[in-house]
Design a protein around this motif. Structure first.
Motif, PDB file in Angstrom:
ATOM      1  N   LYS A 241      -0.345  -2.640   4.219  1.00  7.74           N
ATOM      2  CA  LYS A 241      -0.598  -3.187   2.889  1.00  7.74           C
ATOM      3  C   LYS A 241       0.687  -3.484   2.119  1.00  7.74           C
ATOM      4  CE  LYS A 241      -4.955  -0.635   2.553  1.00  7.74           C
ATOM      5  NZ  LYS A 241      -5.707   0.418   1.807  1.00  7.74           N
ATOM      6  N   SER A 242       1.797  -2.915   2.559  1.00  9.27           N
ATOM      7  CA  SER A 242       3.066  -3.082   1.846  1.00  9.27           C
ATOM      8  C   SER A 242       4.213  -2.802   2.801  1.00  9.27           C
ATOM      9  CB  SER A 242       3.135  -2.118   0.664  1.00  9.27           C
ATOM     10  OG  SER A 242       3.182  -0.769   1.132  1.00  9.27           O
ATOM     11  N   HIS A 245       4.165   0.836   3.561  1.00 10.14           N
ATOM     12  CA  HIS A 245       3.080   1.178   4.481  1.00 10.14           C
ATOM     13  C   HIS A 245       3.418   0.744   5.915  1.00 10.14           C
ATOM     14  CE1 HIS A 245      -1.446   0.861   5.612  1.00 10.14           C
ATOM     15  NE2 HIS A 245      -0.958   2.064   5.917  1.00 10.14           N
ATOM     16  N   ASP A 288       3.940 -11.672   5.528  1.00 14.73           N
ATOM     17  CA  ASP A 288       2.961 -11.858   4.450  1.00 14.73           C
ATOM     18  C   ASP A 288       2.975 -13.288   3.937  1.00 14.73           C
ATOM     19  OD1 ASP A 288       1.048 -10.641   2.548  1.00 14.73           O
ATOM     20  OD2 ASP A 288       2.564 -11.206   1.074  1.00 14.73           O
ATOM     21  N   GLY A 294      -3.268 -10.874   5.560  1.00 22.43           N
ATOM     22  CA  GLY A 294      -2.554  -9.609   5.668  1.00 22.43           C
ATOM     23  C   GLY A 294      -1.535  -9.575   6.786  1.00 22.43           C
TER      24      GLY A 294
END
Length: 714
Positions: A241-242, A245, A288, A294
């Protein structure tokens, strides 16, 4: 030196068979004005200037049928329209298009010529024509001419309006099978076949490509999960997600890792073999940026990348990738080395005709990250002999189709079947493509819908593969060619109403007919347009309608001359007379001989398995017999017509009127026991009635049903 110039008076896009050729072309009406008095041999220095601008003209054969033939004509003296024809063809060649057909013919007006050339697209063709006029004038006048600038414009039009290489390759395979081709938009959406027999392709996606399968392939995480559940080896990984992450996932599954977009393609946004926190976090935004859904972090699989093309669950081709490096010389920057050692590769270019893209370190984030990890930038001067890795995921370039191990092939076919793709590009990483999967590092890392084919068509190393052939075979198995019965009819007042009456007969037999004629446009019994519809657009509308299985089209000389025909070949052509010549002077058709050469087109297009119904009572039509690839069925108002008698004697077919009955003649009629059909009253147009009987016979209408239909009408 003369300043004389030619003028293009009119151009027409003939999108289909016409009086010149079976394929689409542009016809230009060219007025060479005072150049009629100045053939090429009377233009000082013209030959030298023309050949300097277009040295490729030496390959043009022209009249003598050998290379150099056209230039011989230029030396001896030929006219501007003829020279323009060859210049336009050569400009197509220089732009990478093979057309190879053109003609220039005088009209009845002095100095005015019809000049025609084949072209794949009207926009591209007009760009070549306009550039050709400018080049010809420059060669005549000794003016400056920037050929490369002109070719850049033409190539831009090719990129914008032309078909992509994968699509064109599939269409070449379809053309080999004589499957009809209909382009449906300015892009790569193409129909193969007609009516309810058609299939469609969009690049390497086909009518059989499931939207669900495409969606699964686009969702890399879901795709990997399904593959794993079915026993296909895939790399461990999960969605990130980041950047933070992503690093957590990398630590969980163990470095090195791959960071890539979930729904990416062509390797965009993919970073490989990452081991450091900084690199993983830097790679996340690159992925991204290329994704709508995603980013995924996966375990890096050691080995070599391969692209396995699976068609109809069989391996069609395999390409092996390569790592791309540059070697320093102690003087050049990294970008300069890329330009010298990588971007000079003829496989690299900006347009889609090239399998590989040029390397720009600053503009390609994945490349920038790769070299940055090694401590370099685009402006770094690389030491002599130092090797720098530029790309890890370069497109596959070496054909290794014959090396793939049967078990690896089985795994790839299973992957395509799990996803449900009829045409799939399987990205496989393994150490040895020619060895069993057991005991080596191996995983399917992606399954791609609509895969590019260029790497298989034009590999840098190894054998080129005709991958279009298995795609066409999967769409049209066996002897299927996608054709529906296509019936054309032509004539004068004597055949008025033929189309609607034949349509009723065919619909009584269960055919779903599209009718395009002077009485309007009808599809499967519904009136679509009441206006006269004997034209290209109406015929094409029928051919792209999936609900129809037969086309009946009235063909006029004006349609052949101004538009071309919408179908490539016909099952049946009916011609009862040449028809009237009213209005044909617009196209400089002034004599009966010229009129015949126009109308012969309808018989020229008859398939070898088809029929031509021809009126033996019209002397002007008699030469058509020798122009038909299929079988001729003569019709005549009398049983003693000598043409008919000779034809039947030699085993041919005929339909004649005798004793107030329609008689079917020939060995086939005897074998089928086609008895005479008595008419209740003399028909208003005997010729039309005979043509209907002959057309019904050619279309295999059972005799008792044809008898009932004709007696109901007459």
């Amino acid at each position: 030196m003369t300043q004389k110039r030619l003028v293009i008076l009119r151009t027409m896009w003939l999108d289909g068979p016409n009086i010149w050729t079976y394929r689409s072309c542009i016809e230009a009406l060219v007025d060479i004005q005072e150049l009629e008095q100045f053939p090429s041999n009377l233009l000082p220095g013209f030959y030298e200037r023309l050949t300097a601008l277009l040295p490729g003209l030496v390959d043009h054969r022209c009249g003598i049928g050998e290379p150099g033939g056209f230039l011989l004509r230029v030396r001896e003296g030929t006219y501007a329209a003829h020279m323009l024809e060859h210049i336009v063809i050569e400009l197509h060649t220089q732009a990478g298009l093979e057309v190879g057909f053109g003609k220039a013919r005088m009209t009845s007006k002095e100095g005015v010529y019809k000049m025609v050339f084949r072209t794949p697209d009207p926009v591209v063709g007009m760009a070549c024509l306009e550039a050709g006029v400018r080049l010809l004038h420059a060669a005549i006048e000794g003016a400056e001419y920037d050929l490369q600038a002109e070719l850049k414009v033409i190539k831009h039009h090719c990129d914008m309006h032309g078909l992509g290489p994968s699509t064109q390759h599939i269409l070449d395979a379809a053309y080999e099978r004589r499957i009809p081709i209909v382009r449906l938009n300015d892009g790569n959406l193409v129909q193969l076949g007609h009516g309810n027999k058609q299939q469609r392709i969009w690049t390497a996606e086909t009518s059989k490509t499931s939207a669900i399968a495409e969606g699964i392939a686009a969702d890399k995480d879901l795709c990997k999960e399904l593959l794993a559940q079915c026993g296909v080896p895939v790399p461990e990984g999960e969605m990130a997600k980041s950047p933070e992450h992503a690093w957590e996932i990398a630590q969980d599954i163990g470095v090195p890792v791959v960071v890539k977009p979930v729904d990416g393609n062509w390797g965009r946004g993919v970073s490989l073999e990452l081991t450091k926190e900084e690199d993983v976090k830097t790679a996340w935004p690159l992925a991204d940026k290329e994704s709508y859904t995603g980013v995924i972090v996966e375990k890096f699989i050691r080995g070599t990348e391969h692209r396995v093309l699976v068609v109809n669950y069989q391996v069609a081709a395999v390409s092996r990738g390569e790592l791309v490096h540059v070697v320093g010389d102690g003087k050049s920057t990294l970008q300069e080395l890329c330009n010298q050692q990588i971007n000079t590769d003829p496989r690299r270019g900006e347009s889609e005709i090239f399998p590989l893209r040029p390397v720009n370190v600053e503009k390609n984030p994945a490349v920038f990250l790769e070299v940055q990890r090694q401590g370099y930038t685009a402006s770094s001067v690389i030491g002599d002999g130092v090797k720098v890795l530029i790309e890890r995921n370069s497109n596959a370039s070496e054909d290794v189709t014959d090396l793939i191990h049967p078990e690896i092939a089985r795994l790839c076919c299973m992957a395509a079947r799990v996803v449900g793709l009829d045409v799939a590009g399987i990205d496989l990483v393994c150490e040895h493509i020619d060895q069993s999967p057991k005991g080596q590092s191996l995983a399917v890392v992606e399954v791609n819908a609509g895969p590019g084919l260029l790497m298989h068509i034009k590999p840098a190393k190894g054998q080129a593969r005709n991958v279009g052939k298995p795609i066409i075979e999967s769409l049209f198995p066996g002897d299927a060619n996608g054709r529906i019965p296509t019936i054309s009819y032509s004539g004068g007042l004597e055949i008025e109403g033929f189309g609607p009456e034949l349509t009723e007969i065919l619909e009584d037999q269960g055919h779903k007919v599209g009718l395009a004629c002077d009485q309007g446009l009808l599809m499967n019994g519904r009136t679509i347009n009441k206006a006269p519809s004997a034209n290209w657009q109406s015929g094409r509308n029928c051919l792209i309608n999936k609900n129809l299985d037969t086309l009946v089209m009235q063909v006029k000389a004006s349609t052949i001359l101004s538009e071309g025909l919408p179908y490539d070949r016909a099952s049946l052509a009916v011609i009862t007379s040449l028809g009237a010549m009213d209005g044909l002077d617009e196209w400089d058709i002034l004599t009966k001989e010229q009129h015949f050469n126009v109308m012969r087109t309808v018989v020229d297009l008859v398939l070898g398995s088809g029929h031509a119904v021809v009126n033996a009572d019209e002397v002007s039509l008699l030469p058509l017999k020798d122009l038909c690839d299929g079988k001729v069925i003569w019709i005549s108002s009398t049983a003693d017509n000598p043409i008919v008698a000779e034809h039947v004697k030699n085993g041919g077919m005929a339909v004649v009127y005798q004793g107030e009955s329609i008689h079917f003649m020939g060995s086939r009629a005897e074998a089928e026991q086609r008895s005479p059909i008595p008419l209740k009253q003399p028909p208003v147009s005997l010729t039309k009635t005979l043509a209907l009987a002959a057309a019904g016979w050619a279309m295999d209408v059972p005799h008792h049903l044809l008898r009932a239909d004709l007696r109901q009408r007459y």
